[in-house]
Every structure is written in C-alpha cells, then in structure tokens.
Motif scaffolding. Sequence first.
Motif, PDB file in Angstrom:
ATOM      1  N   VAL A  14       0.812  -1.212   0.000  1.00 44.39           N
ATOM      2  CA  VAL A  14       0.000   0.000   0.000  1.00 44.39           C
ATOM      3  C   VAL A  14       0.853   1.273   0.000  1.00 44.39           C
TER       4      VAL A  14
ATOM      5  N   THR B 214      -5.736   7.454  -3.084  1.00 47.87           N
ATOM      6  CA  THR B 214      -5.848   6.796  -1.788  1.00 47.87           C
ATOM      7  C   THR B 214      -6.988   5.786  -1.738  1.00 47.87           C
ATOM      8  N   THR B 215      -7.806   5.693  -2.758  1.00 47.21           N
ATOM      9  CA  THR B 215      -8.894   4.707  -2.739  1.00 47.21           C
ATOM     10  C   THR B 215      -8.671   3.631  -3.788  1.00 47.21           C
ATOM     11  N   ILE B 216      -8.992   3.948  -5.045  1.00 43.47           N
ATOM     12  CA  ILE B 216      -8.898   2.950  -6.119  1.00 43.47           C
ATOM     13  C   ILE B 216      -7.487   2.395  -6.219  1.00 43.47           C
TER      14      ILE B 216
ATOM     15  N   ALA C 241      -4.975   2.447  -4.059  1.00 47.36           N
ATOM     16  CA  ALA C 241      -4.574   1.677  -2.884  1.00 47.36           C
ATOM     17  C   ALA C 241      -5.147   0.262  -2.969  1.00 47.36           C
ATOM     18  N   GLY C 242      -6.408   0.173  -3.387  1.00 46.09           N
ATOM     19  CA  GLY C 242      -7.050  -1.139  -3.512  1.00 46.09           C
ATOM     20  C   GLY C 242      -6.344  -2.003  -4.540  1.00 46.09           C
ATOM     21  N   ALA C 243      -6.055  -1.386  -5.701  1.00 45.13           N
ATOM     22  CA  ALA C 243      -5.406  -2.140  -6.774  1.00 45.13           C
ATOM     23  C   ALA C 243      -4.026  -2.628  -6.337  1.00 45.13           C
ATOM     24  N   THR C 244      -3.305  -1.771  -5.603  1.00 42.48           N
ATOM     25  CA  THR C 244      -1.959  -2.168  -5.169  1.00 42.48           C
ATOM     26  C   THR C 244      -2.008  -3.376  -4.254  1.00 42.48           C
ATOM     27  N   VAL C 245      -3.012  -3.418  -3.381  1.00 42.96           N
ATOM     28  CA  VAL C 245      -3.114  -4.554  -2.469  1.00 42.96           C
ATOM     29  C   VAL C 245      -3.264  -5.838  -3.276  1.00 42.96           C
ATOM     30  N   VAL C 246      -4.145  -5.808  -4.273  1.00 42.96           N
ATOM     31  CA  VAL C 246      -4.378  -6.996  -5.099  1.00 42.96           C
ATOM     32  C   VAL C 246      -3.084  -7.409  -5.795  1.00 42.96           C
TER      33      VAL C 246
END
Lengths: 698, 82
Positions: free
Chosen positions: A358, A531-533, A535-540
């Motif tokens: 993240v 900080t939303t989309i 961040a989510g994509a990075t986690v995946v």
Amino acid sequence: MRFALAGNPNCGKTTLFNLLTGSTAHVGNWPGVTVDRREGVYKGTPRSGVSQKIEIIDLPGIYSLSPYTPEEVIARDYILEDGPDLVINIVDSTNLERNLYLTTQIMESDIPVVVALNMTDVLRKNGGSVDARELSERLGAPVVSISALRSEGIDELMRTAAEAAGKPRNGSSIIENSCMGDAVRDIARLFRERGLTNPVFRAVKAIEGNIPRGEADLAGEIEDIKGRIELGEVFEDDFEAAAADARYGGITEKFRGVVTLLPGARGMSVSDRIDRVLTHKLLGLPIFFIFMYFVFHLTFAEPLLFTDLVTDGGVPSPGVMMQGWMGSFTEWARGAVGGAMESAGASAWAKGLVADGVFAGVGSVLSFLPQILMLFLFLSIMEDSGYMARAAFLMDRPLRRFGLSGKAFLPLLMGFGCSVPAMMGTRTLDDEKERRLTIMLMPFFSCGAKLPIWAMFGAAVFPGSAGNAVFAIYAIGIAAAVVTSIILRKTILRGAASVFIMELPAYHLPRPLNLLIHLWEKTRGFVIRATTIIAGATVVIWCLSNFNFSLDMVEPNSPGSIVGVLGRLAVPIFIPLGFASTPEAWKAVVAIVTGLIAKEMVVSTLGVLYNPEVEGDALEDETASGALAAALVASFSPASALSFMTFNLLSVPCMAAVASANGEMRNARWIWGTIAFWLLTAWCGAFIVFHAARLLGF
Amino acid sequence: MRKCLNEFTPGETGTVVRVAGAGAGKGLQRQRLFDMGITPGAEITMRKAAPLGDPMEITIRGYELSVRKVEVEAVLMECGEK
C-alpha cells in the motif's frame, strides 16, 4: 432557497461563485456527464441583510439554452425541471449584446431572475457606460451593477435576489414583438391549458421545432399555428434562423441607448496588441512551442537549462525538486510505518502488504503530485489569461486532419509528461466523443515513467545508436496515435472534429485566487483516487506477486508467484511478437504485466528476474543496471527489443491513468473498451514493428 | 458585392445576408453560429487567419470569434464598396 448562477463563459461567473460561497463550495460531476457541478452555501455578510440559508448552484458557462451541447442541456434542464428559486444571470457589460441573448432566453422561463451586470468598471475605463436602471426597466427584471473582481455590489445583489425570489414571475419573450409574436402567445396558451410549466419558454422552443416530451399530440395544432406565421423571403420556413434573428434584432431595438461604447473602443486595445504578436502569421507557432518547451522544462527537466554550466550537476527544475521531496516523504512514511509494525510484532506478510504494497504503491502515485500541480498551474494560467483559446486557434488546422480539434493539442502534449494530468486536462474539450478519443490516444505519447525503459534498452541493445532507437519509439507512438485516431473516427467514434466556433476572449492577467481554487479542485480529485482505487489495486497486485497459488509467501515476482505463473501462461500470446520464444521469455512477459500497474516497475521487475543474485534496484543502482544490460543483450535481438518497447509504449499506461480515464469517462463499458483498445493496439503495433524491423535487417 | 464569409480577406467588413441550408448534421453548427450572433444584418469584420490559413478570427457584435472556414461557407455576406 436555491439560487442558480447562469451566464456566458468568461463573464466572471466563477469569480462571483467563489466570492459568494467562500470555502464552502464543493465540486462534483453532473450525473452521467463529465461537466463540473459546483455547489456551495452563500456565506452572507451582516450588511447584505440576508438571513435565509441560500444554496448556490453554478450552472455551466453557456451562450444559449438551445439543447445542443451537454452544458446547454444541463443548464436548461436545471432551470426548467429542477426549478431553482431564482436565477442570477451574470452579464458582461463590455459585451452586452451577446450576453443579453442568453438573458432573453432565461426571461422566457417563469423563474424569478436578477441580472448581475458585471465588469462595468472595465466598460467605464474603456470610455463606455451602461444605464442599469434603464436596462432593468426595459428588461422587466432587477439589475444590479457589480464587480466580481473587486467584490463590489455583492451585498446589494444578494439582497435584491432574496427579495425577488419570493415574487412569482411570468415568462415573457422578446420574440413576442416580432412576426412570431401571435404564434408564441397561442402556443403558450395551449401549453398553459395542459398545465405545463414555463409555457412561454416551451412555446418559443416549439416554434424552433422542439415539442415538449409527452405533448406530441399537439404537434398538428402547433404546425397550424406556425403555418400562419409569415416569415418573409429571407427565412422562408427556417424558424430557428428567424427566432435567433428576432432575438438579436429585438435586443438591438429594445436596448438601444442603454449602453454606450466609444466607437473603436475595442479597435486597438492592449489585448489586440498582445494578440497581434501571439497569433502572428510567422511568430505565432514558434512562440507557442517555446512557451510549451518552458512549461515542460520547468516541470520535468533535470537539470534546469544552463544551470549545469554554473554548478556541478546543475539545479533540478522545480517540478523534479518537489517530486524528490515528495518521494523522500512517502519513503520516510513507508519506513516509519514498517518500523512501527515490526516493533509492534506484526507478521512479515502484514508488514510487507502495508509497507511494500500500500505505502509503496500509493507513494509512487502520490510522488507525481508536485508535477501534476506544476502542469495544472501553467494550464490554469493559460486558461485564465485567454492564451489557451489562442493555442487551440493556432493548432486547429494541423490536428483536424486526424479528427481532432485544436483544443485537443494541449492535453495530448501534456501526455508526454504524465497521462494522469493530461487526461484530466481533456475537460477543456466540448465534445464527448472527442474527449474519449483524446483519452484513448493519450498513452501513445510516451510519458516520463517510460523513459527508464527506453534508456535501459537503448544503452544495452542499441549501443552507439541509442538516441535513434528512443527517437524511433517516440515516432512509433505518434504514428500509432495518428493511425488509430483515423480508424476510431471512422468506426466507434464516428464523426469529424467537433465544431470550432469559439470565442477568443480578451487577454487579462490571471487572478491568483482563481488559480488556487482551480488547483485545489484538480488535486483533490487526484489525491482521493490515489488513496482509494489505487490503494485497492496495489493490495491486489502485491498479493499476486508475493504469494503462490497455495497462498504461501514467495520471492516477489518469482516463477512460483501467482504473477509468475500467469506470466508463463501468457507467454504464447507474445510469441508472434518476437521476444517470447526463448526459455527466459516469461520474465519479459511478467515485466509487461507489472508494467500495466506502473511503467516504473518494468525495469525493476526485469532486474529482479534476470539477476536475482544482484542486490539493488536496476532503476537506481548502477551495478544492478549494468548486470541487467548484459542479460538483456543475451535475451533480445534489436528487432525483438523494439517490439518489447513498442508493446510497453502502447499498452495500458498505469493504474493511475486507468483510474483517471475512469474518472473522466464515467462509463464501465467505455473504460473496459479503452483497456482492450490499448492492449490490442499494443499487440498489433509490436507485431508490425517486429516484422518490419526484421525485414529492414535488424 | 456578395460572397461567402470564408472568402473574406483580413480587414474586410461586410453584413450577413443569410445563413444557408440546414443540411443533415448541420443543426448544431448553424445554431451555434446564430447563438454567437451571426444572424442576418450583423456586421462582421475579418481580422486574421491562423498561421496555417485556417481557422479565422472575426469581430462580430463587438467581440472576437474564431471559426473554421468550412463552418462559415454557408454564411452569405454583402460587402459594399467603401
């Protein structure tokens, strides 16, 4: 109560809106279209004597309420359907005739109207004058002289508006004085009997050929009424032309003497003199290119021009310098969080996910923020000063051949820096199709993050002619943009470049407050997305590259990781492109896949995969990049290297760009279609480049 | 003398006679021209052409407007000899 602000572009509407709402404004999109929707609450002063809570809605800047552009439809629907309590119509008094054209259309609705007569100070300075009381009497609506720039007359405007909002008003049309007057009254009577709101407005529109939804059964009767109008020889049965003519004719007639302009007051103003140079037949284009060069230089260059002659290594440009600070800051935050988690006893995978996933992902995207700010600062200055319109004027002819208008030039040029602000910059385009087209072409203009790939391959595979190889890549990108633009314009985005009937506003100095508000609005959207989309994509992505299919943690991007396995599965797709036929080919494929996330990751991934024993990131460390160069020479031929570079150039640029495109397009089908288009173009482009290079003997 | 607005040379002034033909797909363009004030009787001065010859800048109703030549082919002008 709700007040709507309506007016022409460049009439000072934004300045007034900012003045009325202060810091309470918030910006979004109108549902379904990407036109800014700005709302705020009136921040009253004791002197205005207005005690009610008033919401201010800033309608898009428009010239007319005819339903042709999304902006016009929005403004018209808002005034007619949502029924605000009052419309504040801002009128530029230095351009009264054309501004009153919109006013006469708004006056046809039943909504109370107050006219804010802006820029009277400028008019006076130019030796003209306007009689506000006389204008109010002849118009039949209150008129208040203001200066939005000097915040004069604002209290009186709001006091007048609050009073007028309570009083019901019946629409009236300036066209009623023309040969169409009887028809307007007759049709309005029909509509009134049906209980329709704003009958006069709808009657005029019906004469122009737009019958209100749900009233199609009246069409015959309306045709009969229109049949009785004698338009005369000039118009025959062209009611749209006749209505526009009657409107302008009525304005000239009705407001004669209200405004006096010194003859030739605009003849040779300062603005004209500036324009003579900036759009000069020979100097215009060179000046524009030099200006753009400096914009990019200040944003992206390191070192700054000539500073390396004075100091060792030179001084980086402000954009690069701030990006460095931002990078150190996010790096520090990442380290601090990692350290804190370690001392708190967090497991290795949790620490990896948060710190390396993240924080690293969001950090790398946020590090673009300073350069985005710089680009938008220049863009805002150009827009606010009036030079933007001239840039479009200069560049329209060369771009039209490819189905784009002059306004698309600037965003595309910004694409060489970074696709993210460039895509946000497409908002200056009027036409939805052209906006989509421009966004789709954006990755083909090689951005700054792709530069390390070109530098690495150029030095390793093309020793002695690295410059030519990199130049070829830029040329391939532009060629791809030209070809695909022509194809898209003939297929899914059918049509020619949008109309280019555009006002060239007088030049003026940009206003610092407007610039700040503009910058804030742009950056806020970017930070929220990061900080939303993202961040989510990075986690995946982090999970895919750090775990294998049995969910055990492995070396990042190693053959056993999910990304590694998928990369190897994808190898056959890339065999026709020339770089995937060796046993090591899956490494290049995994680099391509990680490159879809961010182009900075291509070189890092190649470094990790080809030389796992070498410590350090190939992007930053010299030993690591030297080792990688040696490995690349062994694995790539010049033709397959060009093919690999072309694929990276044309494919999905990065997750931040996808998020931006999504923010601008706001349509799931279009964004998935765009991703498919990028991948397909990349594949076809790399295929063509590989085989062409082989034929040429590389 | 009558000619179309796209044939004007820099500095030339004339009065709009009519904006011809509502051809297919031309509705937006025509309405735009009307909305911006190019209606019969309006006086137009051609200021200059862009460096590559197109679009052109005109003065209409006291302000500056940029139009492409093909967009004003339909605007018939009367220009009297001064």
